[in-house]
Design an enzyme around this catalytic site. Structure first.
Site, PDB file in Angstrom:
ATOM      1  N   MET A  24       0.852  -1.202   0.000  1.00 25.52           N
ATOM      2  CA  MET A  24       0.000   0.000   0.000  1.00 25.52           C
ATOM      3  C   MET A  24       0.880   1.242   0.000  1.00 25.52           C
ATOM      4  SD  MET A  24      -3.250  -0.739   2.481  1.00 25.52           S
ATOM      5  CE  MET A  24      -2.354  -1.580   3.779  1.00 25.52           C
ATOM      6  N   CYS A 107      -2.355  -1.654 -10.325  1.00 28.20           N
ATOM      7  CA  CYS A 107      -2.635  -0.268  -9.928  1.00 28.20           C
ATOM      8  C   CYS A 107      -3.604   0.378 -10.924  1.00 28.20           C
ATOM      9  CB  CYS A 107      -1.342   0.540  -9.840  1.00 28.20           C
ATOM     10  SG  CYS A 107      -1.657   2.256  -9.354  1.00 28.20           S
ATOM     11  N   ASN A 207      -6.998 -11.728  -2.382  1.00 23.12           N
ATOM     12  CA  ASN A 207      -6.983 -10.377  -1.812  1.00 23.12           C
ATOM     13  C   ASN A 207      -8.296  -9.656  -2.137  1.00 23.12           C
ATOM     14  OD1 ASN A 207      -5.782  -7.305  -2.993  1.00 23.12           O
ATOM     15  ND2 ASN A 207      -5.793  -7.774  -0.814  1.00 23.12           N
ATOM     16  N   ASP A 209     -11.147  -7.263   0.584  1.00 17.92           N
ATOM     17  CA  ASP A 209     -12.234  -7.241   1.564  1.00 17.92           C
ATOM     18  C   ASP A 209     -12.063  -8.235   2.709  1.00 17.92           C
ATOM     19  OD1 ASP A 209     -13.209  -5.391  -0.226  1.00 17.92           O
ATOM     20  OD2 ASP A 209     -14.779  -6.698  -1.036  1.00 17.92           O
ATOM     21  N   GLY A 231      -5.097  -5.595   3.050  1.00 22.11           N
ATOM     22  CA  GLY A 231      -4.702  -4.212   2.835  1.00 22.11           C
ATOM     23  C   GLY A 231      -5.404  -3.272   3.803  1.00 22.11           C
TER      24      GLY A 231
HETATM   25  C1  LIG Z   1      -3.920   3.422   0.297  1.00 24.01           C
HETATM   26  C2  LIG Z   1      -3.725   2.242  -0.622  1.00 24.01           C
HETATM   27  C3  LIG Z   1      -2.544   2.133  -1.338  1.00 24.01           C
HETATM   28  C4  LIG Z   1      -2.328   1.050  -2.188  1.00 24.01           C
HETATM   29  N1  LIG Z   1      -1.141   0.928  -2.846  1.00 24.01           N
HETATM   30  C5  LIG Z   1      -0.884  -0.193  -3.583  1.00 24.01           C
HETATM   31  C6  LIG Z   1       0.399  -0.421  -4.156  1.00 24.01           C
HETATM   32  O1  LIG Z   1       1.338   0.387  -4.010  1.00 24.01           O
HETATM   33  N2  LIG Z   1       0.570  -1.561  -4.889  1.00 24.01           N
HETATM   34  C7  LIG Z   1      -0.433  -2.481  -5.066  1.00 24.01           C
HETATM   35  O2  LIG Z   1      -0.225  -3.500  -5.727  1.00 24.01           O
HETATM   36  N3  LIG Z   1      -1.651  -2.295  -4.511  1.00 24.01           N
HETATM   37  C8  LIG Z   1      -1.890  -1.195  -3.773  1.00 24.01           C
HETATM   38  N4  LIG Z   1      -3.106  -1.047  -3.164  1.00 24.01           N
HETATM   39  C9  LIG Z   1      -4.114  -2.115  -3.290  1.00 24.01           C
HETATM   40  C10 LIG Z   1      -4.015  -3.117  -2.123  1.00 24.01           C
HETATM   41  O3  LIG Z   1      -2.775  -3.785  -2.137  1.00 24.01           O
HETATM   42  C11 LIG Z   1      -5.156  -4.162  -2.195  1.00 24.01           C
HETATM   43  O4  LIG Z   1      -5.051  -4.874  -3.398  1.00 24.01           O
HETATM   44  C12 LIG Z   1      -6.545  -3.537  -2.136  1.00 24.01           C
HETATM   45  O5  LIG Z   1      -6.611  -2.522  -1.152  1.00 24.01           O
HETATM   46  C13 LIG Z   1      -7.623  -4.601  -1.855  1.00 24.01           C
HETATM   47  O6  LIG Z   1      -7.355  -5.272  -0.651  1.00 24.01           O
HETATM   48  P1  LIG Z   1      -8.111  -4.891   0.736  1.00 24.01           P
HETATM   49  O7  LIG Z   1      -9.601  -5.053   0.495  1.00 24.01           O
HETATM   50  O8  LIG Z   1      -7.583  -5.878   1.736  1.00 24.01           O
HETATM   51  O9  LIG Z   1      -7.772  -3.477   1.034  1.00 24.01           O
HETATM   52  C14 LIG Z   1      -3.342   0.057  -2.333  1.00 24.01           C
HETATM   53  C15 LIG Z   1      -4.529   0.190  -1.622  1.00 24.01           C
HETATM   54  C16 LIG Z   1      -4.732   1.257  -0.766  1.00 24.01           C
HETATM   55  C17 LIG Z   1      -6.026   1.345   0.008  1.00 24.01           C
END
Ligand SMILES: Cc1cc2nc3c(=O)[nH]c(=O)nc-3n(C[C@H](O)[C@H](O)[C@H](O)COP(=O)(O)O)c2cc1C
Length: 330
Positions: A24, A107, A207, A209, A231
């Protein structure tokens, strides 16, 4: 529900539990990765790092290569659109001491996809495969790929990309169950993650939620994936790794942290951030972490406002310590 988790092995890297901190940007810097590791994240991922930023010696990007001794195993994520520069960047990442190099193909941000990077690669599978192949040849550490399900509902390219990743030598893939067009809206579609699991023999990390032990258990059971990646559920909540790891071991649901525990952890995080980045940056970057740590606590809105106005480390610490005292008395 059977929640028994098998060990997750990514090439030469064997994880203590199938539980991973998601990359993140703006969150997963070295101080937070050390914290997440301490709470049981068996693999931590860095913020995404630009291949060109690394190769053209951008100072900020250089700093992002720093790895702390207490965070291994760590996966460092790079993004770019050209096999040659990605291969060179991957070699830098290996030299920096990363245990795994991860390629960002998920991304959704316009600035990134308009350069053909991130999730744009899900629409150009031959290029995506060429990048993975070049990176695999450039390093001796395992290479992984993080992707979404596709560009939009009509283009479900994740299974094909995962197959190409496997053919190119990737050791695992992580799949966020949303399309690029969804950004972060709606729900992650775990059935699409299950389809990727069916398509390849390498481990698939699910990955999207996951918020706690039971949702992590459901991700594993419903998709057949080999590990879970968390995340947003980890923002201001490193305890989620302890909770998920324990739940996957024996089904126990641990109690959530108390308010006092949250304030103590917030303070420790702040001190680590200031030690690492200095007072000016530490104070500013801690604001978003502080709002996540205190979400839902009594008086959190007023507290956040005071913390945002704190102009010195001592002032910030005094505000949190006062909250901590009250929380302990309560
Ligand atoms: C603030 C933020 C920054 C993120 N930055 C990246 C990143 O640098 N590289 C990446 O592959 N995913 C990035 N993501 C996506 C997360 O790795 C993840 O795939 C996404 O949030 C879904 O997972 P979650 O529901 O557990 O949050 C980012 C997500 C958030 C919320």
């Amino acid at each position: 529900m059977n929640v028994t988790a098998k060990p997750l092995v990514i090439g030469s890297v064997r994880l203590a539990a199938p539980v991973v901190l998601a990359p993140m940007a703006g969150v997963c810097d070295a101080p937070y990765r050390v914290i997440a590791h301490g709470y049981g994240a068996a693999l931590v991922c860095t913020e995404m790092v630009s291949d060109k930023g690394l190769l053209y010696n951008n100072v900020h990007t250089e700093e992002m290569l720093h790895i702390e001794p207490g965070e291994h195993p760590v996966s460092m994520q790079i993004f770019g659109s050209e096999p040659e520069t990605m291969a060179k960047a991957a070699a830098r990442v290996e030299a920096a001491g990363a245990d795994i190099v991860d390629i960002n193909m998920g991304c959704p941000v316009k600035k990134v996809v308009s350069n053909g990077e991130g999730s744009a690669l899900m629409r150009d599978l031959p290029r995506a495969e060429a990048i993975i192949r070049a990176v695999v040849h450039a390093v001796s550490i395992p290479v992984t790929v993080k992707m979404r399900t596709g560009w939009n509902e009509a283009e479900f390219t994740a299974p094909e990309l995962a197959k190409r990743a496997e053919a190119a030598g990737a050791a695992a893939v992580a799949v966020h169950g949303r399309t690029r067009e969804q950004f972060y809206s709606g729900h992650a579609d775990w059935s699409k993650i299950a389809a990727v699991v069916q398509a390849v023999s390498i481990p698939v990390i699910g990955n999207g939620d996951i918020a706690d032990g039971p949702s992590a258990g459901r991700m594993l059971a419903e998709t057949g994936c080999s590990g879970v990646m968390i995340g947003r559920g980890a923002q201001g909540n490193p305890w989620v790794f302890r909770e998920v790891t324990r739940y996957l071991q024996d089904g126990t649901i641990l109690p959530p942290p108390s308010a006092a525990e949250k304030y103590r952890q917030l303070l420790a995080h702040f001190q680590a951030l200031v030690a690492y980045k200095g007072a000016y940056t530490g104070l500013r970057e801690m604001r978003s972490h502080a709002s996540w740590y205190t979400k839902g606590l009594p008086g959190s809105a007023a507290l956040r406002e005071r913390l945002n106005r704190a102009e010195s480390v001592a002032a910030f610490v005094a505000i949190v310590e006062a909250q901590l005292e009250q929380a302990v008395d309560r």
